[in-house]
Design a protein around this motif. Structure first.
Motif, PDB file in Angstrom:
ATOM      1  N   SER A  37       0.805  -1.217   0.000  1.00 27.61           N
ATOM      2  CA  SER A  37       0.000   0.000   0.000  1.00 27.61           C
ATOM      3  C   SER A  37       0.840   1.270   0.000  1.00 27.61           C
ATOM      4  CB  SER A  37      -0.929   0.004   1.224  1.00 27.61           C
ATOM      5  OG  SER A  37      -0.177  -0.055   2.425  1.00 27.61           O
ATOM      6  N   VAL A  38       2.161   1.134   0.129  1.00 28.76           N
ATOM      7  CA  VAL A  38       3.060   2.294   0.156  1.00 28.76           C
ATOM      8  C   VAL A  38       3.983   2.242  -1.054  1.00 28.76           C
ATOM      9  CG1 VAL A  38       4.864   3.495   1.440  1.00 28.76           C
ATOM     10  CG2 VAL A  38       2.978   2.413   2.672  1.00 28.76           C
ATOM     11  N   ALA A  39       3.865   3.236  -1.943  1.00 28.71           N
ATOM     12  CA  ALA A  39       4.645   3.221  -3.182  1.00 28.71           C
ATOM     13  C   ALA A  39       6.078   3.680  -2.956  1.00 28.71           C
ATOM     14  CB  ALA A  39       3.976   4.109  -4.235  1.00 28.71           C
ATOM     15  N   ASP A  40       6.251   4.745  -2.185  1.00 34.09           N
ATOM     16  CA  ASP A  40       7.588   5.284  -1.941  1.00 34.09           C
ATOM     17  C   ASP A  40       7.580   6.069  -0.641  1.00 34.09           C
ATOM     18  OD1 ASP A  40       6.346   7.716  -2.543  1.00 34.09           O
ATOM     19  OD2 ASP A  40       6.955   7.642  -4.640  1.00 34.09           O
ATOM     20  N   GLY A  41       8.718   6.657  -0.317  1.00 39.13           N
ATOM     21  CA  GLY A  41       8.838   7.436   0.908  1.00 39.13           C
ATOM     22  C   GLY A  41       9.756   8.626   0.691  1.00 39.13           C
ATOM     23  N   THR A  42       9.883   9.435   1.724  1.00 37.84           N
ATOM     24  CA  THR A  42      10.739  10.619   1.671  1.00 37.84           C
ATOM     25  C   THR A  42      11.728  10.565   2.827  1.00 37.84           C
ATOM     26  OG1 THR A  42       8.988  11.965   0.682  1.00 37.84           O
ATOM     27  CG2 THR A  42      10.804  13.137   1.735  1.00 37.84           C
ATOM     28  N   VAL A  43      12.985  10.881   2.554  1.00 38.60           N
ATOM     29  CA  VAL A  43      13.983  10.947   3.621  1.00 38.60           C
ATOM     30  C   VAL A  43      13.627  12.134   4.505  1.00 38.60           C
ATOM     31  CG1 VAL A  43      16.415  11.222   4.186  1.00 38.60           C
ATOM     32  CG2 VAL A  43      15.755   9.921   2.160  1.00 38.60           C
ATOM     33  N   ALA A  44      13.222  11.848   5.749  1.00 38.13           N
ATOM     34  CA  ALA A  44      12.769  12.911   6.652  1.00 38.13           C
ATOM     35  C   ALA A  44      13.937  13.521   7.418  1.00 38.13           C
ATOM     36  CB  ALA A  44      11.727  12.366   7.625  1.00 38.13           C
ATOM     37  N   THR A  45      14.705  12.676   8.121  1.00 40.58           N
ATOM     38  CA  THR A  45      15.766  13.189   8.985  1.00 40.58           C
ATOM     39  C   THR A  45      16.935  12.218   9.029  1.00 40.58           C
ATOM     40  OG1 THR A  45      14.107  14.250  10.396  1.00 40.58           O
ATOM     41  CG2 THR A  45      16.330  14.034  11.289  1.00 40.58           C
ATOM     42  N   TRP A  46      18.125  12.717   8.771  1.00 34.76           N
ATOM     43  CA  TRP A  46      19.349  11.946   9.013  1.00 34.76           C
ATOM     44  C   TRP A  46      19.801  12.252  10.442  1.00 34.76           C
ATOM     45  CZ3 TRP A  46      21.674   8.037   6.673  1.00 34.76           C
ATOM     46  CH2 TRP A  46      21.412   7.796   5.316  1.00 34.76           C
ATOM     47  N   HIS A  47      19.931  11.222  11.270  1.00 35.51           N
ATOM     48  CA  HIS A  47      20.380  11.407  12.642  1.00 35.51           C
ATOM     49  C   HIS A  47      21.902  11.295  12.755  1.00 35.51           C
ATOM     50  CE1 HIS A  47      16.290  11.346  14.265  1.00 35.51           C
ATOM     51  NE2 HIS A  47      16.038  10.400  13.386  1.00 35.51           N
ATOM     52  N   LYS A  48      22.544  10.861  11.693  1.00 38.55           N
ATOM     53  CA  LYS A  48      24.001  10.799  11.643  1.00 38.55           C
ATOM     54  C   LYS A  48      24.475  11.476  10.364  1.00 38.55           C
ATOM     55  CE  LYS A  48      24.753   8.408  15.420  1.00 38.55           C
ATOM     56  NZ  LYS A  48      25.546   8.943  16.544  1.00 38.55           N
ATOM     57  N   GLN A  49      25.607  12.170  10.487  1.00 39.82           N
ATOM     58  CA  GLN A  49      26.189  12.841   9.333  1.00 39.82           C
ATOM     59  C   GLN A  49      27.487  12.141   8.936  1.00 39.82           C
ATOM     60  OE1 GLN A  49      24.265  15.103   7.992  1.00 39.82           O
ATOM     61  NE2 GLN A  49      22.875  14.821   9.746  1.00 39.82           N
ATOM     62  N   GLU A  50      27.989  12.441   7.761  1.00 39.28           N
ATOM     63  CA  GLU A  50      29.208  11.810   7.256  1.00 39.28           C
ATOM     64  C   GLU A  50      30.363  12.041   8.242  1.00 39.28           C
ATOM     65  OE1 GLU A  50      30.022  13.103   3.310  1.00 39.28           O
ATOM     66  OE2 GLU A  50      28.067  12.493   2.526  1.00 39.28           O
ATOM     67  N   GLY A  51      31.013  10.940   8.625  1.00 30.93           N
ATOM     68  CA  GLY A  51      32.119  11.013   9.562  1.00 30.93           C
ATOM     69  C   GLY A  51      31.733  10.753  11.007  1.00 30.93           C
ATOM     70  N   ASP A  52      30.435  10.703  11.307  1.00 30.20           N
ATOM     71  CA  ASP A  52      30.000  10.451  12.681  1.00 30.20           C
ATOM     72  C   ASP A  52      30.185   8.985  13.057  1.00 30.20           C
ATOM     73  OD1 ASP A  52      29.300  13.051  12.845  1.00 30.20           O
ATOM     74  OD2 ASP A  52      27.120  12.734  12.853  1.00 30.20           O
ATOM     75  N   ALA A  53      30.569   8.745  14.317  1.00 31.41           N
ATOM     76  CA  ALA A  53      30.677   7.372  14.815  1.00 31.41           C
ATOM     77  C   ALA A  53      29.279   6.779  14.998  1.00 31.41           C
ATOM     78  CB  ALA A  53      31.422   7.357  16.146  1.00 31.41           C
ATOM     79  N   VAL A  54      29.167   5.498  14.692  1.00 33.42           N
ATOM     80  CA  VAL A  54      27.871   4.820  14.728  1.00 33.42           C
ATOM     81  C   VAL A  54      28.005   3.516  15.507  1.00 33.42           C
ATOM     82  CG1 VAL A  54      26.084   3.699  13.338  1.00 33.42           C
ATOM     83  CG2 VAL A  54      27.149   5.811  12.522  1.00 33.42           C
ATOM     84  N   LYS A  55      27.015   3.229  16.329  1.00 34.31           N
ATOM     85  CA  LYS A  55      26.957   1.960  17.038  1.00 34.31           C
ATOM     86  C   LYS A  55      25.874   1.068  16.445  1.00 34.31           C
ATOM     87  CE  LYS A  55      28.604   3.716  21.507  1.00 34.31           C
ATOM     88  NZ  LYS A  55      28.287   3.844  22.958  1.00 34.31           N
ATOM     89  N   ARG A  56      26.047  -0.216  16.587  1.00 35.57           N
ATOM     90  CA  ARG A  56      25.077  -1.182  16.060  1.00 35.57           C
ATOM     91  C   ARG A  56      23.679  -0.892  16.635  1.00 35.57           C
ATOM     92  NH1 ARG A  56      25.142  -6.503  14.031  1.00 35.57           N
ATOM     93  NH2 ARG A  56      23.280  -7.700  14.590  1.00 35.57           N
TER      94      ARG A  56
END
Length: 412
Positions: A13-32
């Motif tokens: 029922s959902v054709a596509d979506g929109t990127v709303a918010t990136w919570h991490k930016q390029e170079g940011d450390a990320v945990k699993r």
């Protein structure tokens, strides 16, 4: 090792979506399992989390861009030693530049501060001054958390100002100049656009009429007063009005099945089950989670599920399955003070009940005037399927069940 960050697999029922918010930016450390990005669809917000520890690599789909099911949004560098070192270089350079001139320290920090897409969006939506926000990210970058902190400080300052005649703190917003005409343009969310589309479709495709009645709430209010403590002790949830109305509607739907039906092209679909949608207001707009098989649930189960849906709607955690389907809808505008309204159908359903504010009014009872807590009820219905007689009789049945709750137990 590079890992593709993909959009979730959308339901049919959902054709596509929109990127709303990136919570991490390029170079940011990320945990699993840490939240990376929100994808907004016509119905809900889907969260994409990290598959591994590492460093955020290149972002391929920026905020506001349209994405399809399982499309690649960005790259996650598992382990992230190389990207982390690369990201550390501009940070070290920024520190060196700040140390080179102590007099220009503050100005340099402001010049080097860069707000990420998520932070910029919040700053724009709330009319904040980016220069007044201190960035805590790499190289003085303003993060989403920095903006949220600034918003909280602003709200705290407003509350303090309202509670005390003392001068406002520096964190409070300066008042607008007299005569200043301000306006702010904010893109409409996908959910809001979808709500608008469905409301217009309902009015264009259905022969919608509304019938009204009023109900004496005194019996239900007295029952709540008598049994609230015992009910809460036994079930761990407070007894509200909504569960009574849900139950009353189910019993009325059993007697008037056309109100529980829907139209599919040239066919009428009569549903042998009772899935009641309950309209819930959220920051993103009106959503309608569905209580399944309500005829098999007690009042406590209904109250518990309504509270659970309300909390999920507030936190944006409702799933598509929880908002799909439904054979009849109840909307309670009374919680916001509405005295009377005409609710709009929720297609493909053919009827919706509107509850309103409880207000004391003088009523004639057995030739005498009594002050009673009254509520206006409104039933909007599709005249293509439901005749006026059925609609009126359905609403009268709901009224009778509420005014005499014993009918619900005696099935009369």
């Amino acid at each position: 090792m590079s890992i593709e960050i993909k959009a979730p697999q959308f339901p049919e029922s959902v054709a596509d979506g929109t990127v709303a918010t990136w919570h991490k930016q390029e170079g940011d450390a990320v945990k699993r399992d840490e939240l990376l990005v929100d994808i907004e669809t016509d119905k809900i917000v889907l969260e994409v989390v990290a598959a591994s520890d590492g460093v955020m690599g290149k972002i391929l789909k920026g905020e506001g861009e349209t994405v399809e099911s399982e499309e690649v949004l960005g790259i996650l560098e598992a382990g992230g030693a190389k990207p982390a070192a690369a990201a550390a270089k501009p940070a070290a350079e920024a520190q060196g530049e700040q140390a080179a001139s102590a007099d220009a320290d503050d100005a340099g920090a402001e010049a080097d501060a860069v707000a990420g897409p998520a932070a910029r969006k919040l700053i724009s939506e709330h009319g904040l001054d980016a220069a007044a926000i201190k960035g805590s990210g790499k190289g003085g970058r303003i993060t989403r958390e920095d903006v949220e902190k600034a918003l909280k400080e602003r709200e705290d300052a407003k509350r303090s100002s309202a509670a005390s005649p003392a001068p406002q703190s520096a964190a409070a917003e300066a008042p607008a100049a007299p005569g200043q005409r301000e306006e702010r343009r904010v893109p409409m969310t996908r959910l809001r656009k979808r709500i608008a589309q469905r409301l217009v479709e309902a009015q264009q495709t259905a022969a919608m009429l509304t019938t009204f009645n009023e109900v004496n709430m005194k019996p239900i209010m007295q029952m709540r007063k008598d049994y609230q403590s015992a009910f809460e002790k036994a079930h761990g949830v407070r007894l509200g009005f909504m569960s009574f109305f849900v139950r009353a509607c189910v019993e009325a739907l059993k007697r008037y099945p056309a109100v529980n039906a829907s139209i599919d092209a040239d066919d009428i679909v009569y549903h042998g089950f009772y899935d009641i949608g309950v309209a819930v207001s959220s920051e993103r707009g009106l959503v309608v989670p569905v209580l399944r098989d309500v005829d098999q649930k007690g009042l406590a189960e209904v109250e518990t599920q309504i509270i659970e849906y309300g909390n999920k709607a507030r936190d944006g955690k409702l799933s598509i399955d929880e908002m799909t389907g439904g054979t009849f809808t109840i909307s309670n505008g009374g919680v916001f003070g509405s005295l009377l309204s005409t609710p709009i159908l929720n297609p493909p359903q053919t009827a919706i009940l509107g509850m309103h504010k409880i207000q004391e009014r003088p009523m004639a009872v057995d030739g005498k005037v009594e002050i009673l807590p009254m509520m206006y009820l409104a039933l909007s219905y599709d005249h293509r399927l439901i005749d006026g007689k059925e609609a009126v009789q359905f609403l009268v049945a709901v009224k009778n069940f509420i005014e005499d709750p014993a009918r619900l137990l005696l099935d009369i």
